[in-house]
Design a protein around this motif. Structure first.
Motif, PDB file in Angstrom:
ATOM      1  N   VAL A 183       0.778  -0.950  -0.297  1.00  0.00           N
ATOM      2  CA  VAL A 183       0.301   0.040   0.336  1.00  0.00           C
ATOM      3  C   VAL A 183       1.095   1.335   0.105  1.00  0.00           C
ATOM      4  N   ALA A 184       2.091   0.906   0.908  1.00  0.00           N
ATOM      5  CA  ALA A 184       2.718   2.441   0.779  1.00  0.00           C
ATOM      6  C   ALA A 184       3.715   2.250  -0.630  1.00  0.00           C
ATOM      7  N   ALA A 185       3.887   1.311  -1.137  1.00  0.00           N
ATOM      8  CA  ALA A 185       4.524   1.369  -2.791  1.00  0.00           C
ATOM      9  C   ALA A 185       3.498   2.141  -3.513  1.00  0.00           C
ATOM     10  N   ILE A 186       2.607   1.530  -3.655  1.00  0.00           N
ATOM     11  CA  ILE A 186       1.190   2.505  -4.029  1.00  0.00           C
ATOM     12  C   ILE A 186       1.501   3.986  -4.385  1.00  0.00           C
ATOM     13  N   LEU A 187       0.710   4.233  -3.187  1.00  0.00           N
ATOM     14  CA  LEU A 187       1.086   5.384  -2.549  1.00  0.00           C
ATOM     15  C   LEU A 187       2.093   6.885  -2.694  1.00  0.00           C
ATOM     16  N   ALA A 188       3.499   5.763  -2.219  1.00  0.00           N
ATOM     17  CA  ALA A 188       4.707   6.656  -3.224  1.00  0.00           C
ATOM     18  C   ALA A 188       4.776   6.649  -4.648  1.00  0.00           C
ATOM     19  N   ALA A 189       3.698   5.861  -5.335  1.00  0.00           N
ATOM     20  CA  ALA A 189       3.580   5.562  -6.163  1.00  0.00           C
ATOM     21  C   ALA A 189       2.592   6.807  -6.846  1.00  0.00           C
ATOM     22  N   ARG A 190       2.093   7.594  -6.626  1.00  0.00           N
ATOM     23  CA  ARG A 190       1.031   8.136  -6.835  1.00  0.00           C
ATOM     24  C   ARG A 190       1.920   9.723  -6.539  1.00  0.00           C
ATOM     25  N   ASP A 191       3.013   9.518  -5.545  1.00  0.00           N
ATOM     26  CA  ASP A 191       3.550  10.917  -5.207  1.00  0.00           C
ATOM     27  C   ASP A 191       4.705  11.373  -6.266  1.00  0.00           C
ATOM     28  N   HIS A 241      -4.857   8.736  -8.468  1.00  0.00           N
ATOM     29  CA  HIS A 241      -6.447   9.241  -7.790  1.00  0.00           C
ATOM     30  C   HIS A 241      -5.957   7.960  -5.881  1.00  0.00           C
ATOM     31  N   ALA A 242      -4.796   7.261  -6.453  1.00  0.00           N
ATOM     32  CA  ALA A 242      -5.373   6.293  -5.606  1.00  0.00           C
ATOM     33  C   ALA A 242      -4.765   6.992  -3.730  1.00  0.00           C
ATOM     34  N   THR A 243      -5.656   6.380  -2.893  1.00  0.00           N
ATOM     35  CA  THR A 243      -6.073   6.331  -1.735  1.00  0.00           C
ATOM     36  C   THR A 243      -5.807   5.496  -0.370  1.00  0.00           C
ATOM     37  N   ALA A 244      -5.667   5.481   0.689  1.00  0.00           N
ATOM     38  CA  ALA A 244      -5.160   4.542   1.506  1.00  0.00           C
ATOM     39  C   ALA A 244      -6.543   3.957   1.936  1.00  0.00           C
ATOM     40  N   ASP A 245      -7.231   4.436   1.517  1.00  0.00           N
ATOM     41  CA  ASP A 245      -8.907   3.785   1.689  1.00  0.00           C
ATOM     42  C   ASP A 245      -9.269   3.391  -0.223  1.00  0.00           C
ATOM     43  N   ASN A 246      -8.665   3.835  -1.460  1.00  0.00           N
ATOM     44  CA  ASN A 246      -9.466   2.902  -2.136  1.00  0.00           C
ATOM     45  C   ASN A 246      -8.235   1.718  -2.559  1.00  0.00           C
ATOM     46  N   ILE A 247      -7.195   1.960  -2.333  1.00  0.00           N
ATOM     47  CA  ILE A 247      -6.418   0.917  -2.743  1.00  0.00           C
ATOM     48  C   ILE A 247      -6.907  -1.072  -2.967  1.00  0.00           C
TER      49      ILE A 247
END
Length: 215
Positions: A69-77, A151-157
């Motif tokens: 999950v943190a990996a996808i949030l890093a990708a978003r950033d 558009h990823a968030t911790a809630d919708n991943i």
């Protein structure tokens, strides 16, 4: 051009990955791994240089972390300095065996144990939204995504886990032409990313085709 690589991961895991542009103008798919625990496939939204750049930026950023999950949030950033967008699936090998999975969009993860194949991810698409509510969607809605890296968030991943020892991460250019049965047949035998990609193109695939197989 198809690229296939095999990488041994210690004594337990081996990863193969392959990608082909197909009939598209650009190969907007990407794959990445940190060499030991994190494995990523990203699919840029659209057929453009911006989509390809976004996919590679997202995949590289995600591969640096060992929490999916943190990996996808890093990708978003990482996409904040890019104009394109992508969908993504990330798998992290657990020290005690198996994998933790996270995704945004319609890139997929499959687990294989013997002759059985299990789809671990649920597509973030309008079609899947309708199916979950008992409505048969129009075919065109299969390609309308409801979530992306940007558009990823911790809630919708999306999140999933498996104890299976063999895993495939694929873009829709692989699972679209092959379907569940086609992927299952390949994964039950001498599974490799190259076999999945070549089979998808032979089956008439019209999209970029990318696969990463860990076993």
């Amino acid at each position: 051009m198809l690229i296939d690589r095999t990488m041994p991961l210690g004594t337990a895991l081996t990863v193969t990955y392959a990608s082909e542009r197909g009939p598209r103008t650009h190969n907007a798919d990407a794959h990445a791994t940190n060499g030991r625990r994190t494995f990523v496939v990203a699919d840029g939204v659209g057929d453009s240089a911006a989509a390809a750049e976004a996919a590679w930026a997202a995949a590289r950023a995600a591969s640096l972390l060992t929490d999916p999950v943190a990996a996808i949030l890093a990708a978003r950033d990482a996409l904040q300095v890019h104009s394109g967008d992508a969908v993504i699936v990330v798998a992290v090998a657990r020290p005690d065996g198996g994998f933790d999975i996270a995704w945004a969009g319609d890139a997929r993860a499959y687990a294989s144990a013997g002759d059985d194949l299990v789809q671990l991810t649920s597509d973030h698409t309008v079609a899947e939204y309708f199916r979950e509510r008992g409505v048969v969607p129009e075919p065109r809605l299969e390609h309308v995504v409801t979530n992306t890296v940007r558009h990823a968030t911790a809630d919708n991943i999306g999140r999933a886990a498996t104890r299976a020892a063999r895993l495939a991460l694929v873009s829709d250019g692989v699972y679209g032409p092959l379907g569940h049965d086609g992927i299952e047949a390949i994964m039950a035998g001498h599974a490799s990313a190259e076999r999945l990609v070549r089979a998808a193109l032979y089956a008439g695939g019209t999209d970029n085709a990318t696969a990463l197989v860990v076993s």
